[in-house]
Scaffold this motif. Structure first.
Motif, PDB file in Angstrom:
ATOM      1  N   HIS A 222       0.807  -1.213   0.000  1.00 38.36           N
ATOM      2  CA  HIS A 222       0.000   0.000   0.000  1.00 38.36           C
ATOM      3  C   HIS A 222       0.845   1.270   0.000  1.00 38.36           C
ATOM      4  O   HIS A 222       0.327   2.359   0.262  1.00 38.36           O
ATOM      5  N   SER A 223       2.142   1.101  -0.251  1.00 40.48           N
ATOM      6  CA  SER A 223       3.065   2.245  -0.337  1.00 40.48           C
ATOM      7  C   SER A 223       2.985   3.133   0.901  1.00 40.48           C
ATOM      8  O   SER A 223       3.076   4.364   0.807  1.00 40.48           O
ATOM      9  N   ALA A 224       2.838   2.493   2.065  1.00 41.96           N
ATOM     10  CA  ALA A 224       2.717   3.260   3.300  1.00 41.96           C
ATOM     11  C   ALA A 224       4.064   3.527   3.962  1.00 41.96           C
ATOM     12  O   ALA A 224       4.136   4.323   4.903  1.00 41.96           O
TER      13      ALA A 224
ATOM     14  N   ILE B 211       6.254   5.059   8.672  1.00 39.29           N
ATOM     15  CA  ILE B 211       4.987   4.494   8.199  1.00 39.29           C
ATOM     16  C   ILE B 211       3.913   5.572   8.194  1.00 39.29           C
ATOM     17  O   ILE B 211       3.672   6.232   9.212  1.00 39.29           O
ATOM     18  N   ASP B 212       3.283   5.750   7.046  1.00 41.33           N
ATOM     19  CA  ASP B 212       2.173   6.686   6.903  1.00 41.33           C
ATOM     20  C   ASP B 212       0.884   5.960   7.297  1.00 41.33           C
ATOM     21  O   ASP B 212       0.392   5.099   6.573  1.00 41.33           O
ATOM     22  N   HIS B 213       0.341   6.299   8.449  1.00 40.83           N
ATOM     23  CA  HIS B 213      -0.849   5.611   8.964  1.00 40.83           C
ATOM     24  C   HIS B 213      -2.095   5.885   8.132  1.00 40.83           C
ATOM     25  O   HIS B 213      -3.096   5.169   8.258  1.00 40.83           O
ATOM     26  N   ARG B 214      -2.047   6.902   7.281  1.00 41.55           N
ATOM     27  CA  ARG B 214      -3.192   7.149   6.405  1.00 41.55           C
ATOM     28  C   ARG B 214      -3.263   6.087   5.299  1.00 41.55           C
ATOM     29  O   ARG B 214      -4.345   5.794   4.794  1.00 41.55           O
ATOM     30  N   ARG B 215      -2.140   5.516   4.944  1.00 40.88           N
ATOM     31  CA  ARG B 215      -2.089   4.478   3.923  1.00 40.88           C
ATOM     32  C   ARG B 215      -2.068   3.071   4.518  1.00 40.88           C
ATOM     33  O   ARG B 215      -2.531   2.117   3.898  1.00 40.88           O
ATOM     34  N   CYS B 216      -1.501   2.939   5.715  1.00 41.77           N
ATOM     35  CA  CYS B 216      -1.327   1.624   6.352  1.00 41.77           C
ATOM     36  C   CYS B 216      -2.678   0.954   6.598  1.00 41.77           C
ATOM     37  O   CYS B 216      -3.611   1.576   7.107  1.00 41.77           O
ATOM     38  N   VAL B 217      -2.779  -0.321   6.235  1.00 47.73           N
ATOM     39  CA  VAL B 217      -4.009  -1.084   6.469  1.00 47.73           C
ATOM     40  C   VAL B 217      -3.853  -2.084   7.610  1.00 47.73           C
ATOM     41  O   VAL B 217      -4.760  -2.854   7.903  1.00 47.73           O
ATOM     42  N   GLY B 218      -2.683  -2.094   8.251  1.00 49.20           N
ATOM     43  CA  GLY B 218      -2.481  -2.970   9.404  1.00 49.20           C
ATOM     44  C   GLY B 218      -2.282  -4.429   9.077  1.00 49.20           C
ATOM     45  O   GLY B 218      -2.597  -5.299   9.881  1.00 49.20           O
ATOM     46  N   CYS B 219      -1.715  -4.735   7.893  1.00 51.88           N
ATOM     47  CA  CYS B 219      -1.538  -6.141   7.500  1.00 51.88           C
ATOM     48  C   CYS B 219      -0.426  -6.821   8.293  1.00 51.88           C
ATOM     49  O   CYS B 219      -0.390  -8.042   8.406  1.00 51.88           O
TER      50      CYS B 219
END
Length: 368
Positions: free
Chosen positions: A209-211, A221-229
């Motif tokens: 997710h390019s986070a 880590i950009d938490h706006r992009r992070c999906v928590g995988c």
């Protein structure tokens, strides 16, 4: 509704029957032979113990369960998933070394050991959680979900975040991949400890997710992009990626119940709890304290919720061991686990598991 049956025996022995033989009789009396094990892969979920901790179940008990499964035609393996925290079981190689150090091996238990979520804790199956309040898709170790039959062999003890660790804790938290454990413990957004980061870029390469970006040889880590995988957790060579621990204990307990649902739904399962060496903290600690109550005995049931209730109520009927951590607490709650860990309520997981249809709080205790 008919009460669930929970079978119990104490730890007394005679010259005619030792503890392993007594455990065999308990399990068979509880009806494990009603499961079709013929040529079925059978996951026996156990905690191998963090090195340094001596409260974990001895491998002899695991062998007893394994021998029963093999006698019934099954193909058992012992399993657990890698830990979220940095310790001696965070990847499969260290996890296996820890299991061997603590006495678990194909030679001592009669079966192989498979780490459920693979080498780096990223080999997971995504399992829908019907009616999940917090978890819509649980991340469970793939080897565990590949099994046809599931058995939990639990060391019942105290726990600082969940009140106690029994069947539901062993199943829900224990079967979650590293990313699954992160989801249960937090809102699912990891961070990078900058001092430990070497800027290798492995985390960025693993992120779909390019986070994650690398700036001045440090990852962020950009938490706006992070999906928590949680993939970054598994690939970081220095353990610089850290999960948050920001979930309330109540929500943590509910998520454990929802992960338990994902593990158990749709296949045969059976559960065994040994209420011995009831340490105040989880076997994940690299140390253990003296037991908080005397040894109680061994329990077995097809219902993990009823099993946890029976074990908890049995512990609460016991006197407190003098000099234990429990003996030093304020006993205003009339509940050993609440007195030991007043910041959590173990009944939350029980009630949520009932709501999900995993089992019942109402049980009939059958002593053999």
């Amino acid at each position: 509704m008919e009460k669930s049956k929970v079978y119990f025996t104490d730890m007394h022995v005679t010259y005619r029957e030792n503890l392993q033989e007594k455990l065999t009789r308990l399990i068979k009396t509880a009806g494990i032979q009603n499961i079709d094990f013929n040529k079925k892969y059978t996951a026996v979920k156990i905690h191998f113990g963090e090195p340094g901790n001596l409260a974990f179940l001895r491998p002899n008990y695991a062998k007893t369960v394994v021998d029963i499964v093999k006698d019934l035609g099954g193909r058992p393996f012992l399993t657990d998933c890698n830990t979220l925290y940095v310790g001696s079981r965070k990847d499969a190689l260290e996890h296996l070394s820890s299991a061997y150090l603590n006495g678990f091996s194909p030679f001592s238990t009669g079966c192989h050991i498979l780490i459920g979520d693979g080498l780096k804790g990223t080999d997971e199956a995504l399992i829908p959680v019907n009616n999940g309040e917090y978890v819509k898709e649980a991340k469970i170790g793939r080897a565990i979900m590949d099994a046809d039959v599931f058995i939990s062999l639990n060391h019942f003890k105290g726990h600082e975040s969940t009140g106690f660790g029994g069947a539901l804790k062993n199943i829900g938290m224990g079967c979650g991949s590293r990313a699954g454990k992160m989801e249960m413990h937090s809102s699912g957004k990891p961070t990078v400890e900058q001092a430990s980061c070497i800027g290798c870029g492995m985390c960025a390469k693993s992120c779909a997710h390019s986070a994650i970006t690398i700036t001045n040889k440090k990852a962020s880590i950009d938490h706006r992009r992070c999906v928590g995988c949680g993939r970054c957790l598994g690939v970081c060579p220095t353990d610089a990626v850290e999960p948050a621990s920001d979930e309330s204990n109540g929500i943590l307990n509910k998520k454990i119940a929802e992960y338990s649902y994902a593990v158990l739904e749709g296949r045969p399962h059976f559960h065994i709890s040994l209420v011995i060496d009831v340490s105040p903290f989880c076997d994940c600690h690299s140390e253990n304290d003296i037991p908080i109550v005397p040894d109680v005995g061994m329990f077995a049931s097809f219902d993990p919720v009823a099993l946890d209730m029976a074990c908890a109520e049995a512990v609460n009927r016991q006197p407190v061991v003098e000099g234990s951590l429990l003996s030093k607490q304020n006993h205003k709650h009339h509940d050993h686990f609440t007195n030991l860990a007043p910041d959590t309520d173990w009944k939350v997981a029980i009630d949520h598991a009932v709501k999900l249809g995993i089992g019942s709080k109402e049980y009939e205790l059958i002593t053999i």
